[in-house]
Design a protein around this motif. Sequence first.
Motif, short mmCIF file in Angstrom:
data_model
loop_
_atom_site.label_atom_id
_atom_site.label_comp_id
_atom_site.label_asym_id
_atom_site.label_seq_id
_atom_site.Cartn_x
_atom_site.Cartn_y
_atom_site.Cartn_z
N UNK A 87 -13.26 -31.42 54.67
CA UNK A 87 -13.58 -32.25 55.82
C UNK A 87 -14.77 -31.67 56.58
N UNK A 88 -15.43 -32.51 57.34
CA UNK A 88 -16.64 -32.10 58.07
C UNK A 88 -16.30 -31.20 59.25
N UNK A 139 -20.00 -30.01 55.69
CA UNK A 139 -18.76 -30.19 54.93
C UNK A 139 -18.64 -29.17 53.81
N UNK A 140 -19.75 -28.93 53.11
CA UNK A 140 -19.76 -28.03 51.95
C UNK A 140 -20.45 -26.72 52.29
N UNK A 170 -8.83 -27.86 46.86
CA UNK A 170 -8.71 -28.86 47.92
C UNK A 170 -8.79 -30.26 47.31
N UNK A 171 -7.94 -31.15 47.79
CA UNK A 171 -8.00 -32.56 47.39
C UNK A 171 -7.90 -32.77 45.89
N UNK A 206 -19.54 -24.23 44.22
CA UNK A 206 -20.04 -23.41 45.32
C UNK A 206 -19.15 -23.40 46.55
N UNK A 207 -18.18 -24.31 46.64
CA UNK A 207 -17.27 -24.33 47.77
C UNK A 207 -16.11 -23.35 47.61
N UNK A 208 -16.09 -22.66 46.47
CA UNK A 208 -14.96 -21.79 46.17
C UNK A 208 -15.40 -20.39 45.75
#
Length: 188
Positions: A18-19, A47-48, A119-120, A155-157
């Motif tokens: 989420x943002x 967000x990212x 996530x998600x 890249x989010x992890x």
Amino acid sequence: EVAITITAASDSKTYDGSALTNSTVTVTSGELLTGDTLVATATGSATNVADTATGNNPVAAGYKVMHGEEDVTANYTITTEAGTLTINAKAVTVTAKSETFTYDGNAHSNSGYDVDGLVGDDAISAVVTGSITFPSESPVENTLTSYEFTTGTPGNYSVTTANGQLTMDKAEVAITITAASDSKTYDG
């Protein structure tokens, strides 16, 4: 004129899909005159992890200083500074399965794995290799040899991997050993 600096908020969180926004703007240098109030908002959004950048939370145009119902912005020299919204990588663990087998003369393996922390709808596919046949080999590493994101942004992890173990127990089979019977007439 009164010189002031107004600064948009900086904020951070761990990636959750989420943002992140923070519209707060405060006076960080100089002071407002008695009875004056700042009317300003920040407009950034992240967000990212890749959205993280210095100054990505700017002060929106149209900021002003009010004294009650009267706009007194003209009495000020205003410098704006953007804030920074930071998305930190989320920890994810990919672990090869462990399993115990009972000896049956065949090679056994378990290509399964567990993923914790996504996530998600984000997903990871992994390759696990390991094989055990005899109890004397126990334990054998069940090795997570590779993984890749099938959905989501890597890249989010921050991914950590762990191997499992395969073990082989001895068979619990009762066996009876019978010696051969034979007879012979005495012949001297």
